[in-house]
Design an enzyme around this catalytic site. Structure first.
Site, mmCIF file in Angstrom:
data_model
loop_
_atom_site.group_PDB
_atom_site.id
_atom_site.type_symbol
_atom_site.label_atom_id
_atom_site.label_comp_id
_atom_site.label_asym_id
_atom_site.label_seq_id
_atom_site.Cartn_x
_atom_site.Cartn_y
_atom_site.Cartn_z
ATOM 1 N N VAL A 104 10.241 -4.037 -1.559
ATOM 2 C CA VAL A 104 9.153 -5.010 -1.546
ATOM 3 C C VAL A 104 7.878 -4.282 -1.136
ATOM 4 C CG1 VAL A 104 8.299 -7.181 -0.592
ATOM 5 C CG2 VAL A 104 10.761 -6.837 -0.893
ATOM 6 N N CYS A 105 6.803 -4.519 -1.873
ATOM 7 C CA CYS A 105 5.509 -3.927 -1.551
ATOM 8 C C CYS A 105 5.614 -2.401 -1.470
ATOM 9 C CB CYS A 105 4.988 -4.539 -0.246
ATOM 10 S SG CYS A 105 3.242 -4.290 0.081
#
Length: 319
Positions: A104-105
């Site tokens: 994520v990210c």
């Protein structure tokens, strides 16, 4: 379905929503289908970690003591950009064993540092795409999509994109109805398609410095069905077409044509999601002219035709 273990890697300086967002999706799925997912968290030494918001997270175990999970989740945050080498080594060794490896990210930086994204297509938060591409040239970085799935490895953009990706995984495991129920509970869309742009046309483009160009940007947004050719827009800005096109790109970061395309697509998407208007009317009011022209734009950009987009993302009506 046999229980799937989800293991989230914790470290100091992580973005708390990168962890809690996806885990809330899997926890919601487990409420709908008890035993579907077993959630675990682990830090390098099993010690509590401090997130960027000051929240302290207490892991279930150490990475060394964790069993191989079905889904290995690596969140982002400043700590992922300067990770402990021991954590990178652990991800390098254990990541390939997971049926699904998810970042994520800026968690993608950890996967890239472990060499697990070499030769693959990936994404991360738009603000870090250039850096990731520069530091890891063997990785094909795509800055536009909300998330990218390449084989068993999935990478997502910032924060809420992790929720989109988790919903996609749940939909794959338990079906669309389960994912929709969870999305409604979390008050989010069922899920954005992975190749949807990370942000709107107005956010993707910079705001022009000069007022005539800012006024043109506002005009485009308010009148997507108007004549938005370069000649017409240049006339509104009182510039020659050549000067206007050059100045617009210099100040907004994209050509007038690309900006118009994004605004029209965004306008059509909103109408498909929020109204019962017919596709032909939406095509007209969004500036496409014909349903076929709108269909081509949707397939080219989102990978799905308007009718399917509406089926996925328009909330169900209730009596």
């Amino acid at each position: 379905m046999a229980p799937r273990t989800v293991l989230a890697v914790l470290f100091d300086g992580l973005q708390s929503l990168d962890v809690t967002g996806p885990l809330e999706v899997f926890a919601g799925a487990d409420l709908l289908a008890p035993g579907a997912y077993r959630i675990r968290t682990a830090s390098l030494d099993g010690a509590p970690v401090r997130t960027t918001s000051g929240l302290t997270l207490v892991p279930d175990e150490s990475l060394a003591g964790a069993k191989d999970p079905d889904i290995l989740l690596v969140p982002g945050g400043p700590g992922s950009l300067r990770p402990d080498p021991r954590m990178v080594d652990w991800v390098r060794e254990r990541g390939p064993r997971a049926a699904r490896l998810v970042s994520v990210c800026t968690g993608a930086a950890v996967l890239a540092g472990a060499g697990l994204l070499d030769g693959r297509r990936a994404t991360t938060h738009w603000a870090y795409c250039d850096r990731l591409a520069r530091e890891h040239p063997a990785v094909e970085i795509d800055p536009d999509p909300v998330y990218v799935r390449d084989g068993h490895i999935s990478t997502s953009a910032g924060v809420t994109a992790g929720i989109d990706l988790a919903l996609a995984l749940v939909e794959e495991d338990l079906g669309r109805d389960a994912a929709l129920t969870i999305a409604r509970h979390l008050v989010v869309f069922l899920r954005r398609p992975g190749n949807q742009a990370q942000f709107s046309a107005q956010l993707a483009a910079q705001t022009a410095q000069r007022e005539p160009l800012r006024e043109v940007q506002r005009w485009i947004t308010d009148h997507p069905d108007a004549d938005l050719s370069v000649d017409t827009l240049a006339d509104r800005a009182r510039l020659s077409p050549r000067h206007f096109a050059r100045a617009f790109r210099a100040e907004t970061g994209m050509t007038p044509g690309r900006y118009v395309d994004r605004v029209r697509l965004e306008h059509a998407r909103r109408l498909l999601e929020d109204t019962a208007d017919g596709v032909e009317e939406i095509a007209r009011t969004s500036g496409y002219g014909t349903p076929e022209a709108m269909r081509r734009a949707f397939v080219r950009t989102l990978g799905t035709p308007p009718a399917e987009y509406r089926r996925r993302f328009r909330p169900a009506t209730t009596s």
